[in-house]
Motif scaffolding. Structure first.
Motif, PDB file in Angstrom:
ATOM      1  N   ASP A  19     -21.837   6.464  -7.610  1.00  0.00           N
ATOM      2  CA  ASP A  19     -22.949   7.284  -8.078  1.00  0.00           C
ATOM      3  C   ASP A  19     -22.393   8.335  -9.040  1.00  0.00           C
ATOM      4  N   VAL A  20     -23.188   8.673 -10.040  1.00  0.00           N
ATOM      5  CA  VAL A  20     -22.756   9.695 -11.004  1.00  0.00           C
ATOM      6  C   VAL A  20     -23.799  10.797 -11.012  1.00  0.00           C
ATOM      7  N   TYR A  21     -23.334  12.023 -10.927  1.00  0.00           N
ATOM      8  CA  TYR A  21     -24.290  13.132 -11.049  1.00  0.00           C
ATOM      9  C   TYR A  21     -23.692  14.282 -11.844  1.00  0.00           C
ATOM     10  N   SER A  22     -24.595  15.081 -12.415  1.00  0.00           N
ATOM     11  CA  SER A  22     -24.127  16.219 -13.196  1.00  0.00           C
ATOM     12  C   SER A  22     -24.758  17.486 -12.655  1.00  0.00           C
ATOM     13  N   MET A  23     -24.066  18.576 -12.859  1.00  0.00           N
ATOM     14  CA  MET A  23     -24.590  19.869 -12.415  1.00  0.00           C
ATOM     15  C   MET A  23     -24.244  20.932 -13.447  1.00  0.00           C
ATOM     16  N   ARG A  24     -25.084  21.952 -13.465  1.00  0.00           N
ATOM     17  CA  ARG A  24     -24.835  23.070 -14.373  1.00  0.00           C
ATOM     18  C   ARG A  24     -24.257  24.214 -13.571  1.00  0.00           C
ATOM     19  N   GLN A  25     -23.133  24.738 -14.017  1.00  0.00           N
ATOM     20  CA  GLN A  25     -22.507  25.833 -13.294  1.00  0.00           C
ATOM     21  C   GLN A  25     -22.371  27.056 -14.201  1.00  0.00           C
ATOM     22  N   PRO A  26     -22.397  28.251 -13.596  1.00  0.00           N
ATOM     23  CA  PRO A  26     -22.258  29.456 -14.420  1.00  0.00           C
ATOM     24  C   PRO A  26     -20.854  29.557 -15.005  1.00  0.00           C
ATOM     25  N   LEU A  27     -20.719  30.385 -16.050  1.00  0.00           N
ATOM     26  CA  LEU A  27     -19.437  30.497 -16.741  1.00  0.00           C
ATOM     27  C   LEU A  27     -18.512  31.515 -16.094  1.00  0.00           C
ATOM     28  N   GLY A  28     -19.108  32.578 -15.530  1.00  0.00           N
ATOM     29  CA  GLY A  28     -18.291  33.680 -14.979  1.00  0.00           C
ATOM     30  C   GLY A  28     -18.851  35.001 -15.471  1.00  0.00           C
ATOM     31  N   VAL A  29     -17.963  35.869 -15.952  1.00  0.00           N
ATOM     32  CA  VAL A  29     -18.413  37.143 -16.527  1.00  0.00           C
ATOM     33  C   VAL A  29     -18.783  36.885 -17.985  1.00  0.00           C
ATOM     34  N   VAL A  30     -19.982  37.278 -18.367  1.00  0.00           N
ATOM     35  CA  VAL A  30     -20.430  37.099 -19.754  1.00  0.00           C
ATOM     36  C   VAL A  30     -20.944  38.434 -20.276  1.00  0.00           C
ATOM     37  N   ALA A  31     -21.035  38.561 -21.597  1.00  0.00           N
ATOM     38  CA  ALA A  31     -21.437  39.853 -22.172  1.00  0.00           C
ATOM     39  C   ALA A  31     -22.535  39.678 -23.198  1.00  0.00           C
ATOM     40  N   GLY A  32     -23.336  40.726 -23.355  1.00  0.00           N
ATOM     41  CA  GLY A  32     -24.378  40.761 -24.383  1.00  0.00           C
ATOM     42  C   GLY A  32     -24.241  42.042 -25.185  1.00  0.00           C
ATOM     43  N   ILE A  33     -24.268  41.912 -26.505  1.00  0.00           N
ATOM     44  CA  ILE A  33     -24.168  43.082 -27.398  1.00  0.00           C
ATOM     45  C   ILE A  33     -25.479  43.125 -28.170  1.00  0.00           C
ATOM     46  N   THR A  34     -26.213  44.242 -28.041  1.00  0.00           N
ATOM     47  CA  THR A  34     -27.604  44.221 -28.508  1.00  0.00           C
ATOM     48  C   THR A  34     -27.873  45.268 -29.596  1.00  0.00           C
ATOM     49  N   PRO A  35     -28.920  45.030 -30.407  1.00  0.00           N
ATOM     50  CA  PRO A  35     -29.242  45.939 -31.514  1.00  0.00           C
ATOM     51  C   PRO A  35     -30.214  47.039 -31.063  1.00  0.00           C
ATOM     52  N   PHE A  36     -30.489  47.969 -31.977  1.00  0.00           N
ATOM     53  CA  PHE A  36     -31.361  49.089 -31.608  1.00  0.00           C
ATOM     54  C   PHE A  36     -32.830  48.698 -31.587  1.00  0.00           C
ATOM     55  N   ASN A  37     -33.200  47.613 -32.276  1.00  0.00           N
ATOM     56  CA  ASN A  37     -34.629  47.489 -32.587  1.00  0.00           C
ATOM     57  C   ASN A  37     -35.483  46.908 -31.467  1.00  0.00           C
ATOM     58  N   PHE A  38     -34.873  46.207 -30.497  1.00  0.00           N
ATOM     59  CA  PHE A  38     -35.611  45.775 -29.303  1.00  0.00           C
ATOM     60  C   PHE A  38     -34.759  46.100 -28.072  1.00  0.00           C
ATOM     61  N   PRO A  39     -34.733  47.383 -27.685  1.00  0.00           N
ATOM     62  CA  PRO A  39     -33.797  47.766 -26.613  1.00  0.00           C
ATOM     63  C   PRO A  39     -34.183  47.257 -25.230  1.00  0.00           C
ATOM     64  N   ALA A  40     -35.391  46.732 -25.062  1.00  0.00           N
ATOM     65  CA  ALA A  40     -35.759  46.130 -23.769  1.00  0.00           C
ATOM     66  C   ALA A  40     -35.717  44.604 -23.867  1.00  0.00           C
ATOM     67  N   MET A  41     -36.374  44.071 -24.884  1.00  0.00           N
ATOM     68  CA  MET A  41     -36.529  42.616 -24.975  1.00  0.00           C
ATOM     69  C   MET A  41     -35.180  41.893 -25.108  1.00  0.00           C
ATOM     70  N   ILE A  42     -34.330  42.364 -26.010  1.00  0.00           N
ATOM     71  CA  ILE A  42     -33.123  41.581 -26.301  1.00  0.00           C
ATOM     72  C   ILE A  42     -32.126  41.610 -25.128  1.00  0.00           C
ATOM     73  N   PRO A  43     -31.881  42.760 -24.480  1.00  0.00           N
ATOM     74  CA  PRO A  43     -31.050  42.668 -23.271  1.00  0.00           C
ATOM     75  C   PRO A  43     -31.646  41.686 -22.249  1.00  0.00           C
ATOM     76  N   MET A  44     -32.987  41.688 -22.106  1.00  0.00           N
ATOM     77  CA  MET A  44     -33.585  40.760 -21.115  1.00  0.00           C
ATOM     78  C   MET A  44     -33.504  39.306 -21.571  1.00  0.00           C
ATOM     79  N   TRP A  45     -33.590  39.049 -22.898  1.00  0.00           N
ATOM     80  CA  TRP A  45     -33.351  37.684 -23.402  1.00  0.00           C
ATOM     81  C   TRP A  45     -32.049  37.153 -22.824  1.00  0.00           C
ATOM     82  N   MET A  46     -31.041  38.055 -22.849  1.00  0.00           N
ATOM     83  CA  MET A  46     -29.678  37.604 -22.532  1.00  0.00           C
ATOM     84  C   MET A  46     -29.428  37.610 -21.032  1.00  0.00           C
ATOM     85  N   PHE A  47     -29.529  38.821 -20.397  1.00  0.00           N
ATOM     86  CA  PHE A  47     -29.118  38.855 -18.987  1.00  0.00           C
ATOM     87  C   PHE A  47     -30.125  38.124 -18.114  1.00  0.00           C
TER      88      PHE A  47
END
Ligand code: NAD
Length: 500
Positions: free
Chosen positions: A133-161
């Motif tokens: 049998d063959v199966y695949s799974m998605r696993q997290p990468l570990g520690v990741v970072a987001g660097i965001t601009p001034f113009n959407f200080p709520a939306m863009i951090p939430m897009w990422m995290f």
């Protein structure tokens, strides 16, 4: 005295230790209202250590439990919507209703992330070979970072995290130093929602913190949104250090207006999409392209009084169309582009440069400006202005108009206004731009689709949020499993296994 802002590391607020700060303005009055600490590499490292410590526990959590934290967070953000919107407007300057929209668009990604158990499901093939049998799974990468601009200080951090932590990663957000209070508050709410300390960290800073993120061997992926020069820098350095990077940059979004379009509606759409949020949106329409001179004359005739009568006022004024720009420096940059446009020979139909708001003379306000007869050879056409300035570039026919966004170095968004399905279909198919609106001025994809431009508007191959966001923040593992029947041996094989 300006308030001193903090970092949020390992589930608690932490005072900046570098001794370096950045002023956070109240753009309505021009006063400094707070100071953002600018993290040193050691402070970034402290956040990485905190995020790394909790990663095994968070990644091992069953996805439905992580989804429940996302759901609690959504409820908490909704409860705190008024406070967040006020905080956002106070630092950014956008009108309150628009700040609520900023938070709400981010929340839509959180809603999407509540479905993470389904989004992480892999694939399964029974009997891929005899007893295999063959199966695949998605696993997290570990520690990741987001660097965001001034113009959407709520939306863009939430897009990422939103997507990253739901998928089991732990996260470091490095928000814009110009308006960091909302991301900090979101991190507090995320902890209150039940996330373990260290899952979501906010480290304030500038280039020094960004460079530390790009160099840290324990940060596996970096998501960036901001100007093109920095996006390219982050992409090149992050990938050179072996990280997965997606880096969204600047834009110059055209609206093609065909002679058969509903012109009243087009004018409304151009006014909203061109001047909303003072034009400080990466999906703002900054170039209008009327097809035929006759339509150009009529369009400019109708736009002129609308631009002249825009209500520019503090973000708290419920009738304001838009508020001040984010900083004095940014307003000066936009004004300089208007000066340049005049020098280049474009016709300045409405000049917003001298706008003053009584009682707020030190605020960073700028009136709306409208240019006609802008040519593709002009620098003001080639560059992103990022202010309340709409440029009209006239085209003689559909082909000439459609070629403009395709030839432009940016390729974030574009719109066509027409009643002609053939023209719209051909345009959507051929244009070299990542997000296309058909009679829709700001075609920002919904949270369960994905956001991303082409050409110099984005570096890297994977878009923000939606299924692409899940792909960006996970790695796929494929397992091939055989459970041989007792006593049956196949012996050693020296050739690559194939399907016979
Ligand atoms: P910016 O590039 O100045 O800053 C973005 C981030 O990069 C911030 O966190 C900032 O601290 C950091 N930074 C700034 N200079 C840096 C440097 N030299 N080295 C390393 N890091 C640095 O962008 P901004 O002015 O905050 O935001 C506006 C820009 O973002 C516009 O160009 C806009 O089009 C773009 N934008 C793009 C999208 C998109 O999805 N394509 C969305 C929103 C905004």
């Amino acid at each position: 005295m300006a308030r001193e802002l903090m970092h949020f590391i390992g589930g608690r607020t932490v005072k900046g230790a570098s001794g370096r700060f950045h002023d956070v303005y109240n753009p309505t009055t021009g006063d400094v209202q707070a100071k953002t600490p600018l993290a040193s590499a050691a402070e970034v490292r402290a956040a990485v250590v905190a995020a790394q410590k909790v990663f095994p526990e968070w990644a091992a959590q069953n996805p439905q439990k992580r989804a429940r934290v996302m759901f609690n967070f959504k409820t908490l953000v909704e409860k705190n919507m008024d406070e967040l919107a006020k905080m956002l407007s106070a630092e950014h300057g956008k009108v309150l209703a628009d700040s609520r929209g900023d938070v709400q668009r981010g929340l839509e990604v959180i809603e999407f992330a509540c479905g993470i158990p389904h989004l992480l499901k892999g694939e399964y093939t029974e009997n891929a070979g005899t007893g295999i049998d063959v199966y695949s799974m998605r696993q997290p990468l570990g520690v990741v970072a987001g660097i965001t601009p001034f113009n959407f200080p709520a939306m863009i951090p939430m897009w990422m995290f939103g997507v990253a932590v739901a998928a089991g990663n732990t996260f470091i957000c490095k928000p814009s130093e110009r308006d960091p209070s909302v991301p900090l508050r979101l991190a507090e709410l995320f902890l209150e929602a039940g996330a373990p300390a260290g899952v979501l960290n906010v480290v304030n800073g500038d280039k020094e913190a960004v460079d530390a993120i790009l160099k840290d061997p324990d940060i596996k992926a970096v998501s960036f949104v901001g100007s093109t020069a920095v996006a390219e820098y982050v992409y090149q350095n992050g990938t050179a250090n072996g990280k997965r990077v997606q880096a969204m940059g600047g834009a110059k979004n055209h609206a093609i207006i065909m002679p058969d379009a509903d012109l009243d509606q087009v004018v409304d759409d151009l006014i909203g999409a061109g001047y909303g949020s003072a034009g400080e949106r990466c999906m703002a329409i900054s170039v209008a392209v009327p097809v035929t001179d006759k339509l150009g004359d009529e369009l400019v005739r109708r736009l002129k009084p609308r631009v002249e009568s825009l209500k520019v006022a503090p973000s708290t004024d419920p009738d304001a169309n838009y508020g001040p720009l984010v900083t004095r420096e940014h307003r000066e940059k936009v004004k300089n582009y208007i000066d340049m446009g005049v020098k280049e020979g474009a016709e300045l139909v409405v000049d917003g440069r001298d706008f003053r708001l009584q009682g707020y003379e030190n605020g960073f306000f700028l009136g709306g400006s409208l240019f006609d007869h802008v040519k593709p050879t002009m620098k003001t056409y080639q560059d992103e202005i990022f202010g309340p300035v709409l440029q009209v570039v006239r085209a003689k026919d559909f082909d000439e108009a459609a070629a403009l966004p395709t030839k432009h170095s940016y390729g974030n968004g574009v719109a066509i206004f027409t009643r002609d399905g053939d023209a719209a279909r051909e345009f959507a198919s051929k244009v070299q731009v990542g997000m296309v609106g058909i009679n829709v001025p700001i075609p920002v994809p919904l949270a369960y689709h994905t956001f991303g431009g082409w050409k110099r508007s984005a570096f890297g191959d994977v878009n923000q949020h939606g299924p692409e966001g899940v792909r960006f923040f996970t790695k796929i593992k494929t397992v091939t499993a055989r459970w041989p029947k007792g006593g049956v041996r196949e012996g050693a094989s020296f050739v690559i296994p194939t399907m016979k």
